[in-house]
Design a protein around this motif. Structure first.
Motif, PDB file in Angstrom:
ATOM      1  N   PHE A 127       0.829  -1.210   0.000  1.00 38.83           N
ATOM      2  CA  PHE A 127       0.000   0.000   0.000  1.00 38.83           C
ATOM      3  C   PHE A 127       0.866   1.263   0.000  1.00 38.83           C
ATOM      4  N   GLY A 128       2.149   1.100  -0.244  1.00 41.61           N
ATOM      5  CA  GLY A 128       3.048   2.260  -0.341  1.00 41.61           C
ATOM      6  C   GLY A 128       3.071   3.060   0.951  1.00 41.61           C
ATOM      7  N   GLN A 129       3.104   2.367   2.085  1.00 37.88           N
ATOM      8  CA  GLN A 129       2.977   3.086   3.367  1.00 37.88           C
ATOM      9  C   GLN A 129       4.319   3.587   3.892  1.00 37.88           C
ATOM     10  N   ASN A 130       4.507   4.905   3.820  1.00 34.96           N
ATOM     11  CA  ASN A 130       5.621   5.592   4.464  1.00 34.96           C
ATOM     12  C   ASN A 130       4.969   6.719   5.244  1.00 34.96           C
ATOM     13  N   PHE A 131       4.899   6.552   6.552  1.00 32.44           N
ATOM     14  CA  PHE A 131       4.132   7.500   7.368  1.00 32.44           C
ATOM     15  C   PHE A 131       4.990   8.694   7.761  1.00 32.44           C
ATOM     16  N   GLY A 171      -5.536   8.560   1.273  1.00 30.97           N
ATOM     17  CA  GLY A 171      -4.563   7.802   2.069  1.00 30.97           C
ATOM     18  C   GLY A 171      -4.176   8.496   3.365  1.00 30.97           C
ATOM     19  N   GLY A 205      -3.732   7.251   6.222  1.00 33.51           N
ATOM     20  CA  GLY A 205      -2.786   6.446   7.007  1.00 33.51           C
ATOM     21  C   GLY A 205      -3.121   6.494   8.479  1.00 33.51           C
ATOM     22  N   ILE A 250     -10.209   8.959   2.168  1.00 36.53           N
ATOM     23  CA  ILE A 250     -10.375   7.613   1.613  1.00 36.53           C
ATOM     24  C   ILE A 250      -9.110   6.806   1.854  1.00 36.53           C
ATOM     25  N   ASP A 258      -6.556   0.591   3.373  1.00 36.71           N
ATOM     26  CA  ASP A 258      -6.095  -0.450   4.296  1.00 36.71           C
ATOM     27  C   ASP A 258      -7.106  -0.661   5.432  1.00 36.71           C
ATOM     28  N   LEU A 308      -6.292   0.038   9.066  1.00 33.59           N
ATOM     29  CA  LEU A 308      -6.145   1.408   9.583  1.00 33.59           C
ATOM     30  C   LEU A 308      -7.491   2.048   9.933  1.00 33.59           C
ATOM     31  N   GLY A 348     -11.798   2.294   0.912  1.00 32.61           N
ATOM     32  CA  GLY A 348     -11.811   1.831  -0.472  1.00 32.61           C
ATOM     33  C   GLY A 348     -10.586   2.287  -1.227  1.00 32.61           C
ATOM     34  N   PRO A 406       0.677   7.161  -2.012  1.00 31.59           N
ATOM     35  CA  PRO A 406       1.460   5.945  -2.209  1.00 31.59           C
ATOM     36  C   PRO A 406       2.127   6.022  -3.580  1.00 31.59           C
TER      37      PRO A 406
END
Ligand code: SAM
Length: 270
Positions: A13-17, A43, A45, A63, A66, A69, A88, A112
């Motif tokens: 999901f390209g998660q870099n917080f 996103g 997050g 939106i 994940d 989350l 979604g 992402p």
């Protein structure tokens, strides 16, 4: 309860917080959210930007894809009356669902990286609903968006984004501002849809087709790369030198080629 806070970042999901409060403040200042604004955050997050966006009093839709989350976002923000959560895929999201007034929606997101280009194209298809967009993207992608004709960065992304929007490369963000840190540098870009298109094509899909085809082989001449879809005569009729390479052409020239393509198709159809 503590479990929901131990979210492990997901690569797919390209998660870099974002954790750098200095950078978060700078982004929020660039967006300058206000009461009365209608903002869509893509996103959210763990809510790094969401909190300040809500504090501004703006109406905020978010939106997030994940499922893991969602409980955390609900816990943090669901009691706020100006907050609406959609679970979604932003790539499939119908922005009309938010019933925005024309040119009203403010779109923001630390996107992402794996879906940023298709997502921006999805948003450009809905540019009439949008007032502005602020995105964190890979720095190289922002450079391509803001590129000018004549250089190696000028291509489909620059042309299709600049067709619809003014592009401002606001500032860069290093990997250390994220958890986990990405392998690349990032940048914040502001895209503002033009009130009036500076170069209007008869059919924007024809423009996209021409640009795709032209940059498929960017080292070749236009006469060569476009030969399957546009005759040498049509290229000349568009007042374009067929011996040039695609990166040497400005937006106005691409729009003239797209209009010739439309005219040629109309002439060819029985
Ligand atoms: N906004 C947060 C921040 O700045 O810390 C998170 C940013 S993280 C780079 C990207 C977020 O987008 C993640 O929360 C991820 O789950 C979400 N995401 C990824 N693909 C998505 C999609 N197709 N639609 C909606 N959200 C998506």
């Amino acid at each position: 309860m503590s479990q929901i806070y131990q979210h492990r970042a997901r690569k797919r999901f390209g998660q870099n917080f974002l954790h750098d409060t200095g950078v978060i403040d700078r982004i929020i200042r660039a967006i300058a959210p206000r009461e009365g604004d209608h903002i869509l955050e893509i996103g959210p997050g763990q809510g790094a930007l969401t909190e300040s966006l809500l504090d501004s009093g703006a109406q905020l839709d978010v939106i997030e894809i994940d499922l893991d989350l969602i409980p955390l976002l609900k816990l943090k923000f669901a009691l706020q009356p100006n907050f609406t959560l959609h679970q979604g895929d932003a790539l499939k999201f119908d922005f009309n669902r938010l019933a925005p007034a024309p040119s009203s929606l403010r779109v923001v997101g630390n996107l992402p990286y794996n879906i940023s280009t298709p997502l921006i194209f999805h948003l450009l298809n809905n540019a009439h609903l949008v007032r502005d967009m602020h995105f964190m993207l890979q720095k190289e992608v922002v450079e391509r968006m803001a590129a000018q004709p004549g250089g190696g960065d000028w291509g489909r992304l620059s042309i299709m984004v600049q067709y619809h929007c003014r592009v401002e490369h606001l500032f860069n963000v290093g990997p250390g501002s994220f958890n986990p840190p990405p392998k690349v540098d990032s940048a914040i870009v502001r895209l503002t849809p033009h009130a009036q298109l500076p170069h209007q094509a008869q059919d924007v899909r024809a423009l996209d087709r021409i640009v795709r085809e032209a940059f498929n082989q960017r080292r070749k001449t236009l006469r060569n790369t476009l030969k399957n879809i546009l005759s040498a005569e049509a290229i000349s009729a568009a007042d374009v030198d067929g011996s040039l390479r695609p990166e040497q052409l400005d937006m106005a020239a691409f729009v003239r080629l797209a209009d010739q393509f439309v005219a040629q198709q109309a002439a060819d159809s029985p």
